[in-house]
Scaffold this motif. Structure first.
Motif: not given
Length: 526
Positions: A315-320, A322-328
């Motif tokens: 629901x609160x996902x933001x493609x940009x 940076x924490x998600x990019x680091x996690x991925x």
């Protein structure tokens, strides 16, 4: 209690089946269904057509049903058919239904007898049917035809087992009466997944084609190969009747007359025939759905909660972010490490059956290639004898010696030990090369991110090359240690006393010392 109030169960399961098919996902809920199994020309198609009262299934020689057909029969005042892949169109001409089944089959399998596990969903509305859902599966075949692969028999069996192995599936095992029941492919496969016969319903076709003086009474009375749900006999139209467009209703009347007039079957005529089979299947499927409904609802709720939890995360996902990019990034790098370790340890999820790779190849380098390189080292006995002779004489100088001097012995041994350097370093090169190949294989999963893949390969390969230099230094140091001190007190060293003892044990067949004689004590000299 009967089936009153349960009429909507089968249409409800149909809706679930359609929902999963329309989104292209397999149904992991194991929906209750009836799978029709039988050998080629066992009469499966005729049984299904008799249910509908129309000719609508493809016919011909060889394998005709090449994709599973999910046939949903729905009681309705009007008669028409519709496919899930073209739901907007209603078919009132059942010849067009046959043509559409053939065309849709060819779209997925080609025109030359190939098969596919992707089902075709057909819904038939008619005033002559009871609510029923059946899955018509390809007939069990033995010999490939056309462009079929050589293992077509096993492909079909695997496809059938996918459907009948589920505990929620009832099995309609169709067997012709003019063949030995013990040789029935359908009953054999049903017994593999349902050894107690709890989910299997037997259908015996072609009762009118049995040899005179024989009958299937023992089978139909459930005495020969008992099934919990018993057997039902049917008489289908002959090929001549089908070619002559004999009306199915007339065929059903002839079937009824056959059972009433046959001396072996007239006492059970009310429990035989296509109408009774359709009624029994409707009752059994409805009861089966009712029995499996609690567990079905539990599984559905469990999957729903799991999906809701996953949706909440997005629901609160933001493609940009940076924490998600680091996690991925971290997850991909960690997965690379796991894959690399599995390939070396030999516990990977995909085992290569074509060639050795990873840890297995490294193991072979150590235990086969390296020993072979040692054995392959050039060795000439005449030259060695000459070298030994010259060494002894040169050490004695102008004096004629009585004993072999230690210095001559050490000079010869060290010359042999030095020869170990080349195969040892070659072994390191082979192992390093295999490690680098394994790295490249493991980074293939990062193909969507070329820069990440390239950088990962560079970092890991650089580290391996660094360790290669240190490993070679360590090996050369070890050989230098062996050269620095010859331990003649080692138990493997063949001295004068040991030589005497071995001579006795080997019946005085002691060979002249060769390269092998020097290696044991050189190897364990420190």
């Amino acid at each position: 209690m009967g089936n009153r109030g349960m009429e909507e169960l089968i249409p409800l399961v149909n809706k679930l089946q359609d929902a999963f098919s329309s989104i292209g996902q397999s149904c992991h809920l194991d929906l209750p269904q009836i799978a029709v199994v039988g050998g080629q020309s066992a009469g499966k198609s005729s049984v299904l057509e008799n249910f509908v009262g129309r000719d609508f299934l493809p016919r011909g020689s060889g394998i005709v049903t090449r994709r599973p057909l999910i046939l949903q029969l729905i009681f309705s005042k009007t008669e028409y058919a519709e496919f899930l892949h073209c739901k907007s169109k209603k078919f009132t001409d059942f010849d067009e239904v046959r043509q559409e089944i053939e065309a849709e089959t060819d779209r997925a399998t080609g025109t030359n007898k190939g098969i596919s596990p992707v089902p075709i969903n057909l819904r038939v509305y008619s005033p002559h049917v009871l609510n029923l859902t059946l899955i018509d599966l390809p007939g069990i075949t033995k010999v490939p035809v056309g462009d079929q692969p050589q293992d077509i028999e096993y492909q079909i069996k695997d496809m059938i087992l996918q459907f009948i192995s589920r505990e929620s599936s009832l099995i309609l095992a169709v067997t012709p009466a003019n063949m030995d029941l013990a040789n029935s492919d359908a009953l054999k496969m049903a017994k593999e997944v349902d050894p107690q016969g709890l989910r299997t319903i037997g259908v015996i076709t072609k009762l009118d084609l049995m040899d005179e003086g024989t009958d299937a009474r023992d089978i139909l009375e459930n005495k020969l190969l008992p099934l919990r749900r018993g057997y039902i006999g049917v008489v289908n139209r002959s090929q001549k009747d089908i070619d002559g467009k004999k009306d199915i209703r007339a065929a059903l009347a002839a079937e009824r007359k056959f059972f009433l007039s046959h001396p072996a079957y007239r006492h059970m005529a009310d429990r035989m025939g296509t109408p009774h089979l359709q009624k029994v299947l409707n009752q059994q499927l409805t009861n089966h759905i009712r029995e499996t409904l609690p567990s079905l609802r539990s599984k559905l709720q469990s999957q729903l909660l799991s999906l809701e939890k996953e949706v909440e995360e997005y629901k609160n996902f933001r493609p940009d972010d940076p924490t998600r990019k680091t996690k991925a990034l971290l997850q991909m790098v960690q997965q690379f490490g796991v894959d690399f370790e599995k390939r070396i340890e030999g516990s990977g999820d995909q085992v290569d059956t074509l060639e050795l790779s990873g840890g297995a190849r490294i193991n072979r380098i150590f235990h086969e290639r390296f020993p072979f390189e040692l054995v392959k080292m050039e060795f000439d006995e005449k030259d060695l004898r000459r070298e030994i002779s010259y060494a002894i004489k040169n050490i004695h100088g102008v004096r004629t010696g009585l004993f072999t001097p230690d210095l001559a012995f050490e000079a010869i041994v060290k010359k042999q030990v030095v020869k170990l350097k080349e195969p040892c370093l070659k072994c390191v090169d082979l192992v390093i090369q295999e490690l680098i190949n394994t790295v490249r294989q493991c980074t293939s999963k990062l193909g969507s991110y070329p820069r990440l893949r390239e950088e990962t390969e560079r970092i890991v390969t650089t580290y391996i090359r660094e360790r290669e230099g240190k490993t070679k230094d360590q090996i050369l140091l070890l050989i230098d240690i062996e050269l620095s001190y010859i331990n003649t007190n080692h138990e493997d060293f063949i001295g004068f006393a040991n030589a005497q003892q071995r001579s006795t044990q080997m019946n005085k067949k002691r060979a002249i010392p060769n390269q092998g004689s020097f290696l044991p004590f050189a190897r364990k000299s420190v």
